[in-house]
Design a protein around this motif. Structure first.
Motif, short mmCIF file in Angstrom:
data_model
loop_
_atom_site.label_atom_id
_atom_site.label_comp_id
_atom_site.label_asym_id
_atom_site.label_seq_id
_atom_site.Cartn_x
_atom_site.Cartn_y
_atom_site.Cartn_z
N GLY A 4 0.78 -1.24 0.00
CA GLY A 4 0.00 0.00 0.00
C GLY A 4 0.80 1.29 0.00
O GLY A 4 0.23 2.37 -0.08
N LYS A 32 4.40 1.24 -4.28
CA LYS A 32 5.50 0.70 -5.09
C LYS A 32 5.09 0.52 -6.55
O LYS A 32 5.77 0.96 -7.47
CB LYS A 32 5.97 -0.66 -4.52
N THR A 33 3.94 -0.15 -6.73
CA THR A 33 3.47 -0.40 -8.10
C THR A 33 3.14 0.93 -8.79
O THR A 33 3.46 1.11 -9.97
CB THR A 33 2.23 -1.32 -8.07
N SER A 34 2.56 1.84 -8.04
CA SER A 34 2.21 3.15 -8.61
C SER A 34 3.45 3.92 -9.05
O SER A 34 3.45 4.57 -10.10
CB SER A 34 1.44 3.98 -7.59
N LYS A 53 3.86 9.61 -1.49
CA LYS A 53 2.57 10.26 -1.17
C LYS A 53 2.73 11.61 -0.50
O LYS A 53 1.94 11.96 0.39
CB LYS A 53 1.68 9.33 -0.32
N ASP A 91 2.05 14.26 -1.80
CA ASP A 91 0.94 15.11 -2.28
C ASP A 91 -0.20 15.18 -1.27
O ASP A 91 -1.00 16.11 -1.30
CB ASP A 91 0.40 14.53 -3.61
N ALA A 107 3.83 9.45 -6.55
CA ALA A 107 3.51 8.72 -7.78
C ALA A 107 2.28 9.37 -8.43
O ALA A 107 2.12 9.35 -9.64
CB ALA A 107 3.21 7.26 -7.45
P1 GDP Z 1 1.86 -1.07 -3.38
O1 GDP Z 1 1.06 -2.06 -2.60
O2 GDP Z 1 3.06 -0.62 -2.60
O3 GDP Z 1 2.23 -1.54 -4.75
O4 GDP Z 1 0.95 0.22 -3.52
P2 GDP Z 1 0.05 0.68 -4.77
O5 GDP Z 1 0.91 1.24 -5.85
O6 GDP Z 1 -0.89 -0.42 -5.14
O7 GDP Z 1 -0.73 1.90 -4.13
C1 GDP Z 1 -1.58 1.74 -3.00
C2 GDP Z 1 -2.63 2.85 -3.01
O8 GDP Z 1 -2.00 4.11 -2.77
C3 GDP Z 1 -3.39 2.98 -4.31
O9 GDP Z 1 -4.74 3.29 -4.01
C4 GDP Z 1 -2.72 4.14 -4.99
O10 GDP Z 1 -3.62 4.82 -5.85
C5 GDP Z 1 -2.31 5.01 -3.81
N1 GDP Z 1 -1.11 5.80 -4.10
C6 GDP Z 1 0.06 5.36 -4.61
N2 GDP Z 1 0.93 6.35 -4.74
C7 GDP Z 1 0.33 7.48 -4.30
C8 GDP Z 1 0.71 8.85 -4.18
O11 GDP Z 1 1.82 9.27 -4.52
N3 GDP Z 1 -0.22 9.71 -3.67
C9 GDP Z 1 -1.46 9.31 -3.28
N4 GDP Z 1 -2.28 10.23 -2.80
N5 GDP Z 1 -1.86 8.02 -3.39
C10 GDP Z 1 -1.00 7.12 -3.89
#
Ligand code: GDP
Ligand code: MG
Length: 205
Positions: free
Chosen positions: A18, A21-23, A126, A128, A158
């Motif tokens: 969450g 990372k993927t984003s 995050k 932002d 991201a």
């Molecule tokens: P992962 O589990 O680490 O791969 O995380 P994800 O990339 O799936 O992101 C988890 C959640 O955080 C998603 O709902 C994204 O849209 C949100 N998210 C990711 N990066 C950002 C960011 O830079 N800003 C905000 N506000 N939300 C983000």
């Protein structure tokens, strides 16, 4: 004829589920951001060709595909890594507190020859979201990074594409330095190093 090898850099992205990372990978490689939680990329890694100084290198960015639990990733995931990116969410204290576990896990699984000099990069994602929700200050994160052999630190988003390019440029640069060091017997055996180069007096055909 170029006397340079084609370089493939393996980059591992770790951090709690969450944190984004993927984003971050999606933003960096595909210039896309999705708010849907399952930003599945449908592959173990994404690749991007980048230029570092005058060298063209291929970066292979390995994502965890939701298997963030410790020890569920397997040795193949870590093997031959040239750089490890540790991601946390600046608004979630726990994701910062687990950075050491991710770093330790990487060092155990990848077992680089010189753990002290292995390149890590920390990303605080995050930013932002805003100061009122922010849990980890820049100072605290920088102090942590300095205490771990001076890991480079970037605050990124991201979502807004803040600092993402700059952060991955340092990832690429440090990964390349690691890869070059390996050629001289440092680091560890890299099974994914693809040399398309011919020996100086070998046949070019
Ligand atoms: P992962 O589990 O680490 O791969 O995380 P994800 O990339 O799936 O992101 C988890 C959640 O955080 C998603 O709902 C994204 O849209 C949100 N998210 C990711 N990066 C950002 C960011 O830079 N800003 C905000 N506000 N939300 C983000
Ligand atoms: Mg993910």
């Amino acid at each position: 004829m170029s006397s340079r090898k084609k370089v493939l850099l393996k980059v591992i992205i770790l951090g709690d589920s969450g944190v984004g990372k993927t984003s971050l990978m999606n933003q960096y490689v595909n210039k896309k951001f999705s708010t849907s939680y399952k930003a599945t990329i449908g592959a173990d890694f994404l690749t991007k060709e980048v230029t570092v100084d005058d060298r063209i290198v291929t970066m292979q960015l390995w994502d965890t595909a939701g298997q963030e639990r410790f020890q569920s990733l397997g040795v193949a995931f870590y093997r031959g890594a040239d750089c490890c990116v540790l991601v946390y969410d600046v608004n979630t204290p726990k994701s910062f507190e687990t950075l050491d576990s991710w770093r330790d896990e990487f060092l155990i699984q990848a077992s680089p020859r010189d753990p002290e000099s292995f390149p890590f990069v920390v990303l605080g994602n995050k930013v932002d979201v805003g100061d009122d929700r922010r849990a980890i200050s820049t100072k605290r994160a920088m102090t942590y990074c300095q205490s771990r052999s001076g890991i480079p630190y970037f605050e990124v988003s991201a979502k807004d594409n803040t600092n993402v390019e700059q952060a991955f440029e340092v990832v690429a640069r440090n990964a390349l330095a690691m890869e070059e060091q390996e050629e001289y017997g440092g680091g560890f055996e890299d099974p994914i190093d693809i040399s398309l180069d011919n020996e100086r007096d070998g046949c070019a055909c």
